[in-house]
Design a protein around this motif. Structure first.
Motif, short mmCIF file in Angstrom:
data_model
loop_
_atom_site.label_atom_id
_atom_site.label_comp_id
_atom_site.label_asym_id
_atom_site.label_seq_id
_atom_site.Cartn_x
_atom_site.Cartn_y
_atom_site.Cartn_z
N SER A 1 1.05 -3.35 -12.40
CA SER A 1 1.87 -5.01 -12.02
C SER A 1 1.19 -5.37 -10.55
O SER A 1 0.46 -4.62 -10.43
CB SER A 1 3.30 -4.13 -11.42
OG SER A 1 3.19 -3.64 -10.63
N PHE A 2 2.04 -6.79 -10.38
CA PHE A 2 1.81 -7.28 -9.51
C PHE A 2 1.57 -6.33 -7.90
O PHE A 2 0.88 -6.83 -7.25
CB PHE A 2 2.65 -8.87 -9.01
CG PHE A 2 1.87 -10.08 -8.38
CD1 PHE A 2 1.90 -10.59 -7.99
CD2 PHE A 2 3.24 -9.98 -7.33
CE1 PHE A 2 1.26 -11.42 -7.87
CE2 PHE A 2 2.77 -10.63 -6.42
CZ PHE A 2 2.04 -11.83 -6.78
N ARG A 3 3.05 -5.79 -8.28
CA ARG A 3 3.39 -4.82 -7.01
C ARG A 3 1.87 -3.26 -6.68
O ARG A 3 2.60 -3.59 -6.18
CB ARG A 3 4.51 -4.39 -7.46
CG ARG A 3 4.59 -2.93 -6.27
CD ARG A 3 6.52 -2.31 -7.14
NE ARG A 3 7.64 -3.16 -6.62
CZ ARG A 3 8.32 -3.69 -7.71
NH1 ARG A 3 7.90 -3.00 -9.04
NH2 ARG A 3 8.97 -3.62 -7.69
N GLN A 4 2.16 -3.36 -7.87
CA GLN A 4 0.94 -2.27 -7.96
C GLN A 4 -0.74 -2.52 -7.44
O GLN A 4 -1.01 -1.81 -6.72
CB GLN A 4 0.97 -0.93 -9.44
CG GLN A 4 -0.58 0.02 -9.33
CD GLN A 4 -0.40 0.45 -11.17
OE1 GLN A 4 0.07 -0.01 -11.49
NE2 GLN A 4 -1.75 1.26 -10.92
N ALA A 5 -0.60 -3.61 -8.02
CA ALA A 5 -1.74 -4.41 -7.70
C ALA A 5 -1.46 -4.26 -6.14
O ALA A 5 -3.20 -4.50 -5.62
CB ALA A 5 -2.30 -5.85 -8.21
N LEU A 6 -0.87 -5.10 -5.22
CA LEU A 6 -0.79 -4.76 -3.54
C LEU A 6 -0.72 -4.03 -2.99
O LEU A 6 -1.48 -3.67 -2.15
CB LEU A 6 0.77 -5.29 -3.85
CG LEU A 6 0.77 -7.01 -4.33
CD1 LEU A 6 2.23 -7.94 -3.80
CD2 LEU A 6 -0.63 -8.54 -3.05
N ASN A 7 -0.82 -3.11 -3.89
CA ASN A 7 -0.43 -1.68 -3.40
C ASN A 7 -1.74 -1.28 -3.32
O ASN A 7 -2.20 -0.14 -1.67
CB ASN A 7 0.79 -0.24 -3.56
CG ASN A 7 0.56 0.88 -3.73
OD1 ASN A 7 -0.22 1.64 -4.21
ND2 ASN A 7 1.45 0.89 -2.97
N GLU A 8 -2.28 -0.81 -4.02
CA GLU A 8 -3.53 -0.78 -4.37
C GLU A 8 -4.93 -1.24 -2.97
O GLU A 8 -4.98 -0.84 -3.08
CB GLU A 8 -4.38 -1.25 -5.65
CG GLU A 8 -4.14 0.31 -6.75
CD GLU A 8 -4.41 -0.20 -7.81
OE1 GLU A 8 -4.26 0.84 -9.37
OE2 GLU A 8 -5.83 -0.91 -8.10
N ALA A 9 -4.46 -2.90 -2.77
CA ALA A 9 -5.13 -3.27 -2.31
C ALA A 9 -4.71 -2.65 -0.31
O ALA A 9 -5.70 -2.59 -0.17
CB ALA A 9 -4.62 -5.13 -1.83
N LEU A 10 -3.78 -2.74 -0.30
CA LEU A 10 -3.55 -1.51 0.93
C LEU A 10 -4.06 -0.16 1.39
O LEU A 10 -4.61 -0.36 2.02
CB LEU A 10 -1.46 -1.61 1.06
CG LEU A 10 -1.19 -2.75 1.60
CD1 LEU A 10 0.12 -2.42 1.38
CD2 LEU A 10 -1.57 -3.64 2.82
N HIS A 11 -3.55 0.04 -0.15
CA HIS A 11 -4.96 1.62 -0.19
C HIS A 11 -6.03 1.20 0.20
O HIS A 11 -6.83 2.33 1.07
CB HIS A 11 -4.94 2.34 -2.05
CG HIS A 11 -3.02 3.28 -1.58
ND1 HIS A 11 -2.33 3.06 -1.32
CD2 HIS A 11 -3.02 4.25 -0.63
CE1 HIS A 11 -1.25 3.99 -2.01
NE2 HIS A 11 -1.42 5.17 -0.85
N HIS A 12 -7.09 0.94 -0.51
CA HIS A 12 -8.56 0.36 -0.33
C HIS A 12 -8.70 0.00 1.11
O HIS A 12 -9.87 1.08 1.72
CB HIS A 12 -8.61 -0.57 -1.32
CG HIS A 12 -8.64 -0.25 -3.20
ND1 HIS A 12 -9.74 0.54 -3.13
CD2 HIS A 12 -8.61 -1.01 -3.30
CE1 HIS A 12 -9.81 0.36 -5.04
NE2 HIS A 12 -8.77 -0.46 -4.90
N GLU A 13 -8.01 -0.64 1.31
CA GLU A 13 -8.22 -0.94 3.12
C GLU A 13 -7.96 -0.47 3.69
O GLU A 13 -8.86 -0.38 4.97
CB GLU A 13 -7.52 -2.84 2.99
CG GLU A 13 -8.17 -4.20 2.41
CD GLU A 13 -9.50 -4.13 2.22
OE1 GLU A 13 -10.49 -4.35 3.40
OE2 GLU A 13 -10.56 -3.26 1.54
N MET A 14 -7.03 0.58 4.00
CA MET A 14 -6.54 1.31 4.91
C MET A 14 -7.69 2.38 4.45
O MET A 14 -7.90 3.23 5.89
CB MET A 14 -4.71 2.00 4.93
CG MET A 14 -3.48 0.69 5.16
SD MET A 14 -2.50 1.38 5.15
CE MET A 14 -2.77 2.33 6.74
N ARG A 15 -8.23 3.26 3.51
CA ARG A 15 -8.98 4.05 3.22
C ARG A 15 -10.35 3.47 3.79
O ARG A 15 -11.18 4.34 4.88
CB ARG A 15 -9.23 4.40 1.22
CG ARG A 15 -8.70 5.75 1.87
CD ARG A 15 -9.63 5.73 0.30
NE ARG A 15 -9.38 5.01 -1.01
CZ ARG A 15 -8.34 4.48 -1.53
NH1 ARG A 15 -7.26 5.47 -1.41
NH2 ARG A 15 -8.35 3.97 -2.76
#
Lengths: 338, 373
Positions: free
Chosen positions: A5-19
């Protein structure tokens, strides 16, 4: 490839960049949830659930709940960006950014210029926009033209889960302040999204569909209606290109002009109000730079110049839809010079 | 059903295709069609291509008209001998309509790609067909399994065919940091073990051709035959314009210009193809992985890997090249030892398996049959 989902895609982006980068932090109202109360921590993940799970993964120092004071935490985020952090501030509704105009327009957007290029402002402000959720006039506006108008800001409006993830990663890695606007009706839409991190560059339009008879330019949720209109028209023998600029600042003028020249007919769909909106802006660029290629007047399909109505029937009539887009294309195709 | 009546159906190009648009009939009702004759043009969201008739016969009835969209497997037209009665043709069409519902159900049963763990590597693999000596299809530099869109189905009619994404390509992870062809070949051999492949036909395109040659060099006993399409590794010339341009292009326009070098007629390219390559290149880690491969493949604008000696005639080999190849010139197929079959295709550039799919499928099918003796 996985459907997300669009929401999950945004959540993944935040996870990737925070990692990837410990300087990336997230702040906003209820982005963790439960702060200052006896309730469960990470109960919310923001008003729309986009930041869910970040608190557990990255801790309270990097995922910060703020008071309901947009002017304060947007200002804090702009200052933090100058110190070397890469803050992502979440605003529930773009409508609330009105109280932060000084922080955004006069501070964040100007730092690079007023400090002779020695300061950068890697700030992302995420906010929802758009009508269609019966949220009435103070929670439904499409205010991206206002931010597009201000030099020093970048403005991003993703239309698909794929673009949402890649554009948000690009926004976080970008050294300028980015206004990142998410149409709240799109959060549960689903599309193919790679598991890994990737970027989508700013200032490059996406050719969603190719057709030789007319170009429909659309942003955010309107891209879906433009596609729908293009399907209806294809059955009538009218082939449309659908072009999604993805970012309004910078704007991919080259591709806009190329498609206008290839098809000679342009219909611009904009969920914003018509005066000084993106439809007006893009049509002026095409009229000025591709006038000779036009076979018909540029058509604009926009919301009316009114606040977003609360009455469901009026709200439905307010938002551009596939029928209005298809009608505008038919009108352009039928146009004859007298 | 009598084989005097033949169905022309909507092809399936790749796992995501569910329907296609009949862009044009290239023959009219009443025309006599030869086997291999171009009969129609089909358009999908991703690609447009001509389809050749598998069988000879008279085009008796067009069922789906131009501009209409039909699901994969749907009856589009009927070929039949002259003396087959109209009522038999109609009965054939009616019997097909009865089966129409089952095609939709088949779509859900379609084979799905999987990720196969092979040592340190994670390969995306799409396997079709069964029996025979298996074939492994290896795409080229910057490509992925989608390269074999028009080939895997046909080749899988009488054997198991694995389409793989090389490491750092498609959906396979970048697990070969060196980027050396020999190391990529080693990774593919690890995949052989994971897939229980004793011996395989290797079909490689461009860089995939060099990988196939490197596998044959390292483990000739694992290779039943080689089919090399515009392979790297057997000559020195290669287009630095293409390779450097591919590495450098970050936006649609420059990437479109670079990719147009692949085809004899770049009109067949569409925006989605360009977008998909850009999407691949924008994944974290991919630009570095591609640069590493190039650093071992070329120096000073010339290829530095020489695997030509592998083609010594011991392993049955077929070399296919498009005459209009702008990436690796077709004359590198000159002067190969006797016993190596060479086919040069006039209408193709660097992508004959897409540009002249039916010819390539025929050539490779015959070669595999011969190599199994």
């Amino acid at each position: 490839m996985a459907q997300k989902s669009f929401r999950q895609a945004l959540n993944e982006a935040l996870h990737h960049e925070m990692r990837r980068d410990p300087n990336v932090i997230v702040l906003g109202e209820d982005v963790a949830g439960g702060s200052g109360a006896s309730g469960q921590k990470d109960a919310w993940g923001g008003a729309f659930g986009v930041t869910k799970g970040l608190l557990g993964a990255f801790g309270p120092a990097r995922v910060r709940d703020t008071p309901i004071t947009e002017s304060a935490f947007v200002g804090a985020a702009a200052g933090a960006a100058m110190t070397g952090l890469r803050p992502v501030a979440e605003i529930m509704f773009v409508d609330f950014l009105g109280v932060c105009f000084d922080q955004i327009f006069n501070q964040a957007a100007k730092f690079r210029y007023m400090f002779g290029g020695k300061a950068v402002t890697p700030l992302v402000i995420r906010a929802t926009y758009g009508a269609g959720t019966r949220s009435a006039s103070q929670h439904s506006q499409a205010l991206y033209p206002i931010f597009t108008h201000v030099p020093g800001l970048k403005v991003v409006i993703p239309s698909s889960p794929y673009d949402a993830k890649g554009l948000l990663i690009q926004a976080i890695r970008d050294n300028d302040p980015v206004i990142f606007l998410e149409n709240k009706v799109l959060y549960d839409t689903v599309g193919e999204v790679p598991d890994g991190a990737y970027t989508v560059p700013f200032g490059e339009a996406h050719i969603v569909r190719e057709g030789g008879d007319a170009t429909i330019v659309a942003l955010g949720r309107m891209v879906h209606f433009a596609r729908e209109a293009a399907e209806i028209l294809a059955a009538e023998g009218i082939d449309c290109t659908v072009l999604d600029p993805r970012t309004t600042s910078p704007l991919d003028e080259d591709t806009l002009l190329e498609m206008a020249e290839e098809t000679g007919r342009v219909v611009i769909v904009d969920e914003a109000n018509p005066r000084c909106g993106m439809a007006a802006d893009i049509s002026s660029i095409i009229a000025e730079k591709a006038f000779g290629a036009l076979k018909a007047p540029i058509m604009k399909v926009t919301a009316p110049h009114t606040p977003v109505p609360y009455a469901p029937n009026l709200e439905a009539a307010y938002i551009p839809d596939a029928k209005r887009i298809a009608d505008a294309v038919r009108k352009a195709v039928a146009f004859k010079r007298s | 059903m009598s084989d005097r009546i033949q169905a022309i159906t909507m092809p399936k190009w790749g796992m995501t295709m569910t329907e296609g648009k009949l862009a044009g009939w290239l023959a009219g009702e009443g025309a006599d069609i030869a086997a291999g004759q171009e009969i129609m043009e089909v358009e999908t969201e991703k690609i447009t291509n001509v389809v050749e008739s598998q069988a000879p016969g008279r085009l008796r009835k067009i069922v789906v008209s131009e501009g209409a969209t039909a699901p994969v497997g749907a009856l589009l037209a009927v070929l039949a001998a002259e003396d087959v009665s109209d009522s038999d043709v109609e009965a054939f069409i009616a019997s097909y309509a009865d089966r129409a519902g089952s095609a939709a159900a088949d779509a859900d049963d379609a084979p799905k790609a999987r990720i196969v763990q092979a040592g340190a590597h994670r390969f995306k693999v799409l396997s079709l067909g069964s029996g025979g000596v298996p074939a492994v299809l290896i795409h080229g530099f910057g490509g992925d399994g989608g390269t074999w869109l028009f080939n895997q189905d046909t080749l899988a009619q009488n054997r198991l065919v694995h389409v793989i994404d090389l490491p750092a390509h498609g959906d396979s992870e970048p697990t070969v940091p060196s980027g050396k062809v020999a190391d990529i070949a080693g990774a593919v051999l690890e995949l052989f073990a994971a897939l229980d492949i004793e011996k395989a036909h290797l079909i490689g395109h461009s860089l995939g051709g060099a990988v196939a040659l490197a596998i044959a060099q390292a483990s000739p006993q694992r290779v039943q035959s080689l089919s090399l399409i515009a392979p790297a590794g057997i000559g020195s010339e290669i287009s630095a314009l293409y390779i450097d341009g591919f590495l450098a292009a970050e936006r649609r326009k420059p990437m479109k210009e670079v990719l147009s070098l692949l085809f004899a007629d770049p009109q067949g390219m569409n925006a989605e193809m360009v977008e998909n390559v850009l999407r691949f290149k924008r994944l974290d880690g991919v630009p570095e992985a591609l640069a590493a491969i190039v650093s071992h493949l070329m120096a000073d604008g010339k290829q530095v890997i020489d695997l030509r000696a592998v083609l010594d005639g011991k392993i049955p080999a077929l070399v296919i090249w498009g005459e209009a190849d702008q990436i690796i010139p077709a004359n590198q197929s000159d002067g190969l030892p006797a016993g190596i079959d060479v086919a040069r295709l006039a209408g193709a550039g660097h992508m004959p398996m897409m540009e002249e799919a039916a010819q390539v499928n025929r050539l490779v099918t015959a070669h595999l049959g011969k190599a199994e003796g």
